[in-house]
Design an enzyme around this catalytic site. Structure first.
Site, PDB file in Angstrom:
ATOM      1  N   TYR A 147       0.836  -1.207   0.000  1.00 35.63           N
ATOM      2  CA  TYR A 147       0.000   0.000   0.000  1.00 35.63           C
ATOM      3  C   TYR A 147       0.869   1.254   0.000  1.00 35.63           C
ATOM      4  O   TYR A 147       0.725   2.121  -0.865  1.00 35.63           O
ATOM      5  CB  TYR A 147      -0.890  -0.042   1.239  1.00 35.63           C
ATOM      6  CG  TYR A 147      -1.883   1.094   1.359  1.00 35.63           C
ATOM      7  CD1 TYR A 147      -3.033   1.132   0.565  1.00 35.63           C
ATOM      8  CD2 TYR A 147      -1.705   2.112   2.290  1.00 35.63           C
ATOM      9  CE1 TYR A 147      -3.952   2.158   0.702  1.00 35.63           C
ATOM     10  CE2 TYR A 147      -2.620   3.137   2.431  1.00 35.63           C
ATOM     11  CZ  TYR A 147      -3.745   3.160   1.634  1.00 35.63           C
ATOM     12  OH  TYR A 147      -4.661   4.172   1.773  1.00 35.63           O
ATOM     13  N   VAL A 190     -11.992   2.848  13.711  1.00 35.42           N
ATOM     14  CA  VAL A 190     -13.254   3.479  14.122  1.00 35.42           C
ATOM     15  C   VAL A 190     -14.414   2.513  13.900  1.00 35.42           C
ATOM     16  O   VAL A 190     -15.238   2.285  14.798  1.00 35.42           O
ATOM     17  CB  VAL A 190     -13.494   4.815  13.386  1.00 35.42           C
ATOM     18  CG1 VAL A 190     -14.882   5.343  13.697  1.00 35.42           C
ATOM     19  CG2 VAL A 190     -12.437   5.842  13.782  1.00 35.42           C
ATOM     20  N   SER A 191     -14.472   1.904  12.719  1.00 36.41           N
ATOM     21  CA  SER A 191     -15.578   0.980  12.452  1.00 36.41           C
ATOM     22  C   SER A 191     -15.496  -0.228  13.393  1.00 36.41           C
ATOM     23  O   SER A 191     -16.522  -0.668  13.930  1.00 36.41           O
ATOM     24  CB  SER A 191     -15.597   0.554  10.987  1.00 36.41           C
ATOM     25  OG  SER A 191     -14.302   0.263  10.527  1.00 36.41           O
ATOM     26  N   ASN A 192     -14.292  -0.750  13.623  1.00 35.42           N
ATOM     27  CA  ASN A 192     -14.161  -1.877  14.557  1.00 35.42           C
ATOM     28  C   ASN A 192     -14.709  -1.523  15.936  1.00 35.42           C
ATOM     29  O   ASN A 192     -15.548  -2.242  16.489  1.00 35.42           O
ATOM     30  CB  ASN A 192     -12.686  -2.269  14.727  1.00 35.42           C
ATOM     31  CG  ASN A 192     -12.261  -3.344  13.732  1.00 35.42           C
ATOM     32  OD1 ASN A 192     -12.983  -3.654  12.797  1.00 35.42           O
ATOM     33  ND2 ASN A 192     -11.086  -3.897  13.949  1.00 35.42           N
ATOM     34  N   PHE A 193     -14.238  -0.411  16.485  1.00 25.57           N
ATOM     35  CA  PHE A 193     -14.625  -0.068  17.862  1.00 25.57           C
ATOM     36  C   PHE A 193     -16.124   0.208  17.958  1.00 25.57           C
ATOM     37  O   PHE A 193     -16.778  -0.211  18.918  1.00 25.57           O
ATOM     38  CB  PHE A 193     -13.834   1.155  18.355  1.00 25.57           C
ATOM     39  CG  PHE A 193     -12.386   0.867  18.692  1.00 25.57           C
ATOM     40  CD1 PHE A 193     -11.820  -0.393  18.497  1.00 25.57           C
ATOM     41  CD2 PHE A 193     -11.575   1.867  19.222  1.00 25.57           C
ATOM     42  CE1 PHE A 193     -10.479  -0.642  18.799  1.00 25.57           C
ATOM     43  CE2 PHE A 193     -10.240   1.625  19.540  1.00 25.57           C
ATOM     44  CZ  PHE A 193      -9.698   0.377  19.322  1.00 25.57           C
TER      45      PHE A 193
HETATM   46  P1  NAD Z   1     -12.750   1.822   0.426  1.00 21.67           P
HETATM   47  O1  NAD Z   1     -12.073   0.510   0.510  1.00 21.67           O
HETATM   48  O2  NAD Z   1     -14.092   1.981   1.064  1.00 21.67           O
HETATM   49  O3  NAD Z   1     -12.883   2.309  -1.077  1.00 21.67           O
HETATM   50  C1  NAD Z   1     -12.026   1.933  -2.108  1.00 21.67           C
HETATM   51  C2  NAD Z   1     -12.878   1.613  -3.320  1.00 21.67           C
HETATM   52  O4  NAD Z   1     -12.015   1.259  -4.428  1.00 21.67           O
HETATM   53  C3  NAD Z   1     -13.814   0.432  -3.095  1.00 21.67           C
HETATM   54  O5  NAD Z   1     -15.101   0.751  -3.557  1.00 21.67           O
HETATM   55  C4  NAD Z   1     -13.188  -0.683  -3.917  1.00 21.67           C
HETATM   56  O6  NAD Z   1     -14.112  -1.651  -4.349  1.00 21.67           O
HETATM   57  C5  NAD Z   1     -12.548   0.100  -5.048  1.00 21.67           C
HETATM   58  N1  NAD Z   1     -11.440  -0.605  -5.713  1.00 21.67           N
HETATM   59  C6  NAD Z   1     -10.401  -1.261  -5.123  1.00 21.67           C
HETATM   60  N2  NAD Z   1      -9.581  -1.761  -6.068  1.00 21.67           N
HETATM   61  C7  NAD Z   1     -10.111  -1.397  -7.279  1.00 21.67           C
HETATM   62  C8  NAD Z   1      -9.733  -1.624  -8.620  1.00 21.67           C
HETATM   63  N3  NAD Z   1      -8.623  -2.327  -8.924  1.00 21.67           N
HETATM   64  N4  NAD Z   1     -10.512  -1.119  -9.606  1.00 21.67           N
HETATM   65  C9  NAD Z   1     -11.639  -0.419  -9.309  1.00 21.67           C
HETATM   66  N5  NAD Z   1     -12.056  -0.190  -8.047  1.00 21.67           N
HETATM   67  C10 NAD Z   1     -11.292  -0.667  -7.044  1.00 21.67           C
HETATM   68  O7  NAD Z   1     -11.714   2.899   1.038  1.00 21.67           O
HETATM   69  P2  NAD Z   1     -11.859   4.463   1.254  1.00 21.67           P
HETATM   70  O8  NAD Z   1     -11.612   4.733   2.688  1.00 21.67           O
HETATM   71  O9  NAD Z   1     -13.100   4.982   0.628  1.00 21.67           O
HETATM   72  O10 NAD Z   1     -10.583   4.986   0.461  1.00 21.67           O
HETATM   73  C11 NAD Z   1     -10.686   5.613  -0.808  1.00 21.67           C
HETATM   74  C12 NAD Z   1      -9.318   6.116  -1.245  1.00 21.67           C
HETATM   75  O11 NAD Z   1      -8.813   7.044  -0.279  1.00 21.67           O
HETATM   76  C13 NAD Z   1      -8.267   5.004  -1.361  1.00 21.67           C
HETATM   77  O12 NAD Z   1      -7.452   5.261  -2.480  1.00 21.67           O
HETATM   78  C14 NAD Z   1      -7.460   5.142  -0.087  1.00 21.67           C
HETATM   79  O13 NAD Z   1      -6.141   4.708  -0.266  1.00 21.67           O
HETATM   80  C15 NAD Z   1      -7.535   6.646   0.163  1.00 21.67           C
HETATM   81  N6  NAD Z   1      -7.359   6.948   1.593  1.00 21.67           N
HETATM   82  C16 NAD Z   1      -8.357   6.753   2.487  1.00 21.67           C
HETATM   83  C17 NAD Z   1      -8.151   7.035   3.835  1.00 21.67           C
HETATM   84  C18 NAD Z   1      -9.212   6.866   4.872  1.00 21.67           C
HETATM   85  O14 NAD Z   1      -8.948   7.081   6.059  1.00 21.67           O
HETATM   86  N7  NAD Z   1     -10.438   6.519   4.552  1.00 21.67           N
HETATM   87  C19 NAD Z   1      -6.897   7.515   4.264  1.00 21.67           C
HETATM   88  C20 NAD Z   1      -5.885   7.673   3.308  1.00 21.67           C
HETATM   89  C21 NAD Z   1      -6.130   7.410   1.971  1.00 21.67           C
HETATM   90  N1  UDP Z   2      -6.342  -0.690  15.822  1.00 22.49           N
HETATM   91  C1  UDP Z   2      -6.715  -1.216  17.052  1.00 22.49           C
HETATM   92  N2  UDP Z   2      -7.756  -2.082  17.074  1.00 22.49           N
HETATM   93  C2  UDP Z   2      -8.481  -2.430  15.980  1.00 22.49           C
HETATM   94  C3  UDP Z   2      -8.100  -1.863  14.721  1.00 22.49           C
HETATM   95  C4  UDP Z   2      -7.013  -0.996  14.686  1.00 22.49           C
HETATM   96  O1  UDP Z   2      -6.112  -0.941  18.089  1.00 22.49           O
HETATM   97  O2  UDP Z   2      -9.434  -3.217  16.094  1.00 22.49           O
HETATM   98  C5  UDP Z   2      -5.207   0.270  15.794  1.00 22.49           C
HETATM   99  C6  UDP Z   2      -4.139  -0.054  14.747  1.00 22.49           C
HETATM  100  O3  UDP Z   2      -3.170  -0.944  15.272  1.00 22.49           O
HETATM  101  C7  UDP Z   2      -3.574   1.321  14.479  1.00 22.49           C
HETATM  102  C8  UDP Z   2      -4.757   2.263  14.681  1.00 22.49           C
HETATM  103  O4  UDP Z   2      -5.721   1.528  15.433  1.00 22.49           O
HETATM  104  O5  UDP Z   2      -2.573   1.646  15.423  1.00 22.49           O
HETATM  105  C9  UDP Z   2      -5.390   2.722  13.368  1.00 22.49           C
HETATM  106  O6  UDP Z   2      -5.625   1.580  12.582  1.00 22.49           O
HETATM  107  P1  UDP Z   2      -6.390   1.613  11.184  1.00 22.49           P
HETATM  108  O7  UDP Z   2      -6.324   0.240  10.632  1.00 22.49           O
HETATM  109  O8  UDP Z   2      -7.726   2.241  11.359  1.00 22.49           O
HETATM  110  O9  UDP Z   2      -5.564   2.653  10.296  1.00 22.49           O
HETATM  111  P2  UDP Z   2      -4.010   2.905  10.016  1.00 22.49           P
HETATM  112  O10 UDP Z   2      -3.164   2.013  10.887  1.00 22.49           O
HETATM  113  O11 UDP Z   2      -3.854   2.604   8.577  1.00 22.49           O
HETATM  114  O12 UDP Z   2      -3.850   4.323  10.380  1.00 22.49           O
END
Ligand code: NAD
Ligand code: UDP
Length: 323
Positions: A147, A190-193
């Site tokens: 990633y 967040v979703s997990n908790f």
């Molecule tokens: P998400 O997993 O809900 O959304 C990603 C979407 O991309 C999904 O609908 C998935 O089906 C689609 N997808 C994955 N691989 C694909 C492919 N090869 N072709 C077409 N579609 C594909 O995640 P999200 O939180 O909505 O994240 C969206 C974007 O934002 C991602 O690029 C992610 O890296 C970036 N991002 C999100 C966060 C966050 O906290 N939510 C933080 C940093 C970066």
């Molecule tokens: N985390 C946690 N419990 C969970 C899921 C995640 O303690 O059930 C922790 C994880 O180890 C990380 C932080 O929460 O330190 C954020 O994790 P997340 O996967 O949301 O995002 P990222 O690590 O990519 O910031």
């Protein structure tokens, strides 16, 4: 006849993508939402399907795409560690081949193209908070590398297309964002908790819960996306977008328990490898150039997120979603 801007959103059926599609439609755009439904679902965009200005297309961004649009938001990529580590080779391909395909499309169309990059490009940062000038501390061979390095390479491609082909690019480095339509099994904290607390199940803290994150509510983030896309072409980014309010994971767990009135207990599990110890965006650039900063405090955003998951879990069998 009014000419509507035609906007492509890749990953549009995901968490962030679905909110972005909704907002773009509200702004009067014609939206083409593309997704391979790996982590996104049709349910996320179901309310938009009846809108004549919305179109949903099943497509994988690792394959070329031929459509006609004015702007491209490239969000396609699984974002949660459990999902992006499930098929790490596909994750790198999605970031790298996906970027090449979307940049190629933008080049042919002379369209503006936006990349959803990530705070993960900073890795486990040794300066804090992280400004855009920081080059990061990423392990290139660890489990998060598919990633992190995929997203770093995508940034490289965006800037090379910009220099080599004068493409109009926008690169946002997104920090942890949360809100309704996160997948209940997504694995992010967040979703997990919230799901665990609503189910009365143990709250799984990885490590001792002293690691920090800064959480941005989705509506604030989408506002930042639109402002960056509309900014002058000189503002290519990268621009950090996130909420500078920093919390330990343990504080987050305690806040979720309080807001859900849950009887859940905290359980401690091993910290995953390469899990960043601290993370908080420096958003001075976004403040100055976009006049943007988040408005929704964590407590308020969590209440909305909890209400969403509460409704969702009532509709689902009890054994289906226990992260
Ligand atoms: P998400 O997993 O809900 O959304 C990603 C979407 O991309 C999904 O609908 C998935 O089906 C689609 N997808 C994955 N691989 C694909 C492919 N090869 N072709 C077409 N579609 C594909 O995640 P999200 O939180 O909505 O994240 C969206 C974007 O934002 C991602 O690029 C992610 O890296 C970036 N991002 C999100 C966060 C966050 O906290 N939510 C933080 C940093 C970066
Ligand atoms: N985390 C946690 N419990 C969970 C899921 C995640 O303690 O059930 C922790 C994880 O180890 C990380 C932080 O929460 O330190 C954020 O994790 P997340 O996967 O949301 O995002 P990222 O690590 O990519 O910031």
């Amino acid at each position: 006849m009014m000419l509507r801007k035609r906007v492509l959103v890749t990953g549009g059926a995901g968490f962030l993508g679905s909110h972005l599609c909704e907002r773009l439609l509200a702004e009067g755009a014609d939206v083409l939402c593309l997704d391979n439904f790996f982590t996104g679902t049709k349910d996320n965009v179901a309310p938009l399907l009846g809108n004549p200005h919305f179109e949903l297309m099943r497509h994988d961004v690792t394959f070329p795409l031929y459509v006609e649009v004015d702007e491209i938001y490239n969000l396609a990529c699984p974002a949660s560690p459990i999902h992006y580590q499930h098929d790490p080779v596909q994750t790198t391909k999605t970031s790298v081949h996906g970027a090449i395909n979307m940049l190629g499309l933008a080049k042919r169309l002379r369209a503006k193209v936006f990349q959803a990059s990530t705070s993960e490009v900073y890795g486990d940062p040794d300066i804090h908070p992280q400004p855009e000038s920081y080059r990061g501390n990423v392990n290139p061979i660890g489990p998060r590398a598919c990633y992190d390095e995929g997203k770093r390479c995508a940034e490289t491609l965006f800037f090379d297309y910009h220099r080599q082909h004068r493409l109009r690019i926008r690169v946002a480095r997104i920090f942890n964002t949360y809100g309704p339509r996160m997948h209940p099994n997504d694995g992010r904290v967040v979703s997990n908790f919230v799901v665990q607390a609503l189910r009365g199940a143990p709250i799984t803290i990885f490590g001792e819960g002293q690691q920090t994150r800064a959480f941005c509510y989705v509506d604030d983030l989408v506002e930042g996306f639109l402002r960056l896309m509309a900014a002058p072409d000189e503002l290519t980014g990268p621009v950090n977008l996130g909420n500078p309010g920093e919390f330990t994971i343990r504080q987050l767990a305690e806040l979720v328990i309080e807001l859900t009135n849950s009887k859940s207990k905290l359980v401690f599990q091993p910290l995953p490898p390469d899990d960043p110890q601290q993370r908080r965006p420096d958003i001075a650039l976004a403040r100055e150039k976009l006049g943007w900063e988040p408005e929704v405090p964590l407590r308020e955003g969590l209440k909305k997120t909890i209400a969403y998951f509460d409704q969702l879990l009532r509709r689902l069998p009890a054994n289906l979603f226990v992260p």
